[in-house]
Design a protein around this motif. Sequence first.
Motif, PDB file in Angstrom:
ATOM      1  N   ALA A 255     -25.814 141.434  98.809  1.00  0.00           N
ATOM      2  CA  ALA A 255     -26.789 141.632  97.728  1.00  0.00           C
ATOM      3  C   ALA A 255     -26.104 142.105  96.457  1.00  0.00           C
ATOM      4  O   ALA A 255     -26.459 141.685  95.340  1.00  0.00           O
ATOM      5  N   PHE A 256     -25.110 142.988  96.577  1.00  0.00           N
ATOM      6  CA  PHE A 256     -24.396 143.494  95.406  1.00  0.00           C
ATOM      7  C   PHE A 256     -23.649 142.359  94.696  1.00  0.00           C
ATOM      8  O   PHE A 256     -23.703 142.229  93.473  1.00  0.00           O
ATOM      9  N   ILE A 257     -22.956 141.519  95.485  1.00  0.00           N
ATOM     10  CA  ILE A 257     -22.236 140.393  94.891  1.00  0.00           C
ATOM     11  C   ILE A 257     -23.210 139.446  94.204  1.00  0.00           C
ATOM     12  O   ILE A 257     -22.980 138.988  93.075  1.00  0.00           O
ATOM     13  N   SER A 258     -24.312 139.164  94.877  1.00  0.00           N
ATOM     14  CA  SER A 258     -25.311 138.272  94.291  1.00  0.00           C
ATOM     15  C   SER A 258     -25.864 138.842  93.000  1.00  0.00           C
ATOM     16  O   SER A 258     -26.064 138.113  92.012  1.00  0.00           O
ATOM     17  N   ALA A 259     -26.107 140.156  92.977  1.00  0.00           N
ATOM     18  CA  ALA A 259     -26.646 140.794  91.776  1.00  0.00           C
ATOM     19  C   ALA A 259     -25.673 140.683  90.611  1.00  0.00           C
ATOM     20  O   ALA A 259     -26.064 140.361  89.480  1.00  0.00           O
ATOM     21  N   LEU A 260     -24.371 140.935  90.849  1.00  0.00           N
ATOM     22  CA  LEU A 260     -23.383 140.866  89.779  1.00  0.00           C
ATOM     23  C   LEU A 260     -23.244 139.435  89.240  1.00  0.00           C
ATOM     24  O   LEU A 260     -23.226 139.208  88.026  1.00  0.00           O
ATOM     25  N   VAL A 261     -23.134 138.473  90.166  1.00  0.00           N
ATOM     26  CA  VAL A 261     -22.929 137.087  89.738  1.00  0.00           C
ATOM     27  C   VAL A 261     -24.138 136.572  88.963  1.00  0.00           C
ATOM     28  O   VAL A 261     -24.007 135.926  87.917  1.00  0.00           O
ATOM     29  N   PHE A 262     -25.336 136.883  89.456  1.00  0.00           N
ATOM     30  CA  PHE A 262     -26.544 136.414  88.767  1.00  0.00           C
ATOM     31  C   PHE A 262     -26.668 137.065  87.391  1.00  0.00           C
ATOM     32  O   PHE A 262     -26.973 136.394  86.396  1.00  0.00           O
ATOM     33  N   ALA A 263     -26.402 138.381  87.334  1.00  0.00           N
ATOM     34  CA  ALA A 263     -26.539 139.082  86.070  1.00  0.00           C
ATOM     35  C   ALA A 263     -25.564 138.565  85.020  1.00  0.00           C
ATOM     36  O   ALA A 263     -25.874 138.539  83.826  1.00  0.00           O
TER      37      ALA A 263
END
Length: 969
Positions: A255-263
């Motif tokens: 979830a953290f990786i997804s949040a950074l990449v999406f942001a």
Amino acid sequence: MPRKELPLAAGDGALLSFAADLRRLRHDAGSPSYRALSGRAHFSIATLSGAASGRRLPSLEVALAYVRACGGDTDRWEQRWRDVAAEVAAEAAAERDADEEGTESSEGAERAPYAGLAAFQAADSEWFFGRERLVEDLVDRVATQRIVALFGASGAGKSSLLRAGLLPRLRSANRTVLLFTPGPHPLEELAILLASAANSTPGRLNNDFADEPQNVHRTLRQIAADREADAEFVLVVDQFEELFTVCTDREERAAFISALVFAARTANSRCRVILGVRADFYSHCAQEPELVEALRDAQITVGPMNADELHRAIVQPAARSGCRVEGQLLTHLVAHAQGQAAVLPLLSHALLETWRRRRGNQLTLAGFRAAGAVEGSLAQSAEAFYGKLAPQQRVVARQLFLRLTALGEGTEDTKRRISRTELDVDEDTGVVLERAAAARLITLDEQRLEVTHEALIRGWPRLRAWLADSRQELRTHRQLTEAAGTWESLGRDPGALYRGARLTVARQAAQSGCLGLTVHESAFLEASTEAESAEAATAHRRSRRLRVLVVSLALLLVATTAMTVYATRANREVTRQRNSAVAKNTAAAATGLVPKKPATAIQLALAAYRLAPARGTRDRLLSTLMPSWNGHRGELLSLAIRPGGRTMATGGGDGKVRLWDVHKPRSAEQLSVLNGHKGTVYAVEMRRDGHVLATAGSDRTIRLWGVADPEHPALLSTTRSHTADVRSLAFSPDGRTLASSGNDRTTRLWDIEDPEHPDRLAVLRGHEDTVRSVAFNRDGRTLATAGDDETVQLWDVADPGSPDRLARRRAHDLGVFDVAFSPTSDVLATSGGGEQPAKLWSIKNPRQPRELAALSGHSDVVGALAFSPDGRAVASAGDDRTVRSWDISDPEHPRRQVTLTGYTTAVAAVRYSPDGTTLVSGVFDGRVRMLPVDLRRVVRGACDVTGRAISRAVWERHLPGIPYDPPCR
């Protein structure tokens, strides 16, 4: 004149004693030259001689290499080095303390120009030198790309580059920079960082981020809405590898990786992301699909500094503080550090310690060496800290540093940041924390603590030894810490307690004493133990009640079952005995039907085998399955198979030698007939290259034939030397020598390098009757001869022109008819008459052959032997009209594999095909019979041979009482 080094003030006595003992160790080893020591230790002569000079303490690696080269006890010397290092560091620290108390030095007021093990921070940017070009590259990348990853080895200066190099540049450009490290809960860290600006609470944001990682992007947009239209945030995630070392929740990590990449990459993004990652975690990043895509062209590598960058990193901070670096020291440091990416923390620490030992305003090589040089300065500082602790405090220090280390799985060990709440801070713990922080070994803040730099894990030998000794216990302790934390967060839910094997392992680790448990961890273990004991007591009471009921039912069941089993077994035994008797009679009848009705014979033998699958019925079935054809009008006495297994030669009583194509053994095709012998052909032998065939017989001649083209053979030579029938032939493994023997009681050796002009080399005399068989061993140096005088004789024929008899042994009663050597070992097989017609011998010592075992089972003379190409099996054939094969993997304990019957006369010859897949036999009635060695495949394929199913009438006549069920329909 060379410049003299200043003597060391601290630890001189310990250093001199250590050096004197090193020199004494070299003297005790015979005073080898330093050149010899250099070859053994793999260090230069100058390094080794300097180790024993007493001017400075050598590094631990150099000292142990010196000791090993002199044959010393490395364990004892390693402890000695640590003691001396601690004493030197302690005395140096005492001198510094005395200097600070006795003088009004401005050092306390002025800032040290070097950071030591700690990373440079944003406030230290004016002291940060050497990475200017890399900072510019990073600034350019951030300006053009929304996500960038900075990869570098541990100790390459990634954190300093981000904090002291990049952050000031971004902030000077009015960028809002948010820097943090992931920790065990990266989404929570991000929520804490953004909560104040978003006018929310960390708990609420953490829940939002966990529910939907895209909420990070929305939160950043909300914060940016109150700022300038083009306002952007730069999220700098330092020590990104913590995502894989201390964050154990895979879902939170994803979830953290997804949040950074999406942001960073969504269309209306208001942020850019910079990741600082240790290089040995590149493969971990490559396992995350979103990271792989995002970082495809967005990577910067932090490599080692070049000479110019090192020069600036060393000289400029000193110059800024009003000091200068001695030329010799600068040259030494640049030469040592150039090309090493991970040396910067150690270099910075060594420079800091050298600055503290400066002479006026000059950093000197002597002061650098007094600090222990690059390798030893960190170890000296750590040992000095450890040496000042009381015994109980040393135990606390060990537990603390082990707790602050995260074990690598396929990577190097890393530092682990922990909360102060994880520790029980008593008086000893407080002292250890204070002194470790003062020595800059750990970094403290109000909430957390961590090792100042991972270089300490690599560079402090004592800590490495602790980790090596307690690795498994440390893994168990990490799991215990996490489990205790989960238990506390769930309100001490009993369901979260340890049980079974996990509890046993945790208790054993706690009892080892190498890891200190906190109050929470101890309470968790005690609660787990109590819960397991309570559950065990409850289970015991229940089991007692169940046991009474189960025993009662079991007794009733046993009585009923016993009666049923007895009746069933009795019925099965009667059926088995009936089937066995019927199968035995049917198999015997099938063998008799082979000559007239082979298909019916196979069907009956297969039905018998399926009815009673025993060795006897299997052997009868295999006997019916052997394809055969008429080879000679008279007796078939000998056969040989060409390498490759396609062409076979046979010789017999009709005086003919015939060549066959046996590629399809059930329809063998005669290729040619070799005429020339007048009388019986007793021996045929194929040379290993397959180009030359030797034949011999009662006409006393030996003929050599060219059979490279078996359809057009050519007579190469005819030799008449024996004065009576020639009975046996054998080629040496190299094909240059031919041995022949016969009724004239002699064995003759021939040079056949030119088959058209054979040349007699020697005549071997020693037998008192007909010499029936000859054979070469696997290297061609030993020849075995066997004859009617009941003896086997071994000859040394390494020089065929002058053979020497090695041994003579009586082997069998009534004569010895065949000998054969194993192609892979020193085993000899012999056959003849008497009670033991076949035997195995060991010829490891040819002068003293030793009997290994008898191949029992034949009821008459055994006249032929053959080894399989791999040497694991031997076949024997005899006048009892059987062929038997034996497993001789253990020659002293042979095991019978199969017995082939159905022969109408004696079996005169037997051979394995060169590839070991087929067993071929020649019979006195002139027939050739062949059987594939893979017996299971032969049995499975039996139905393919019969062509039709057995009739009901034949079934009922041979299998009375067995329901009609033909095996092949």
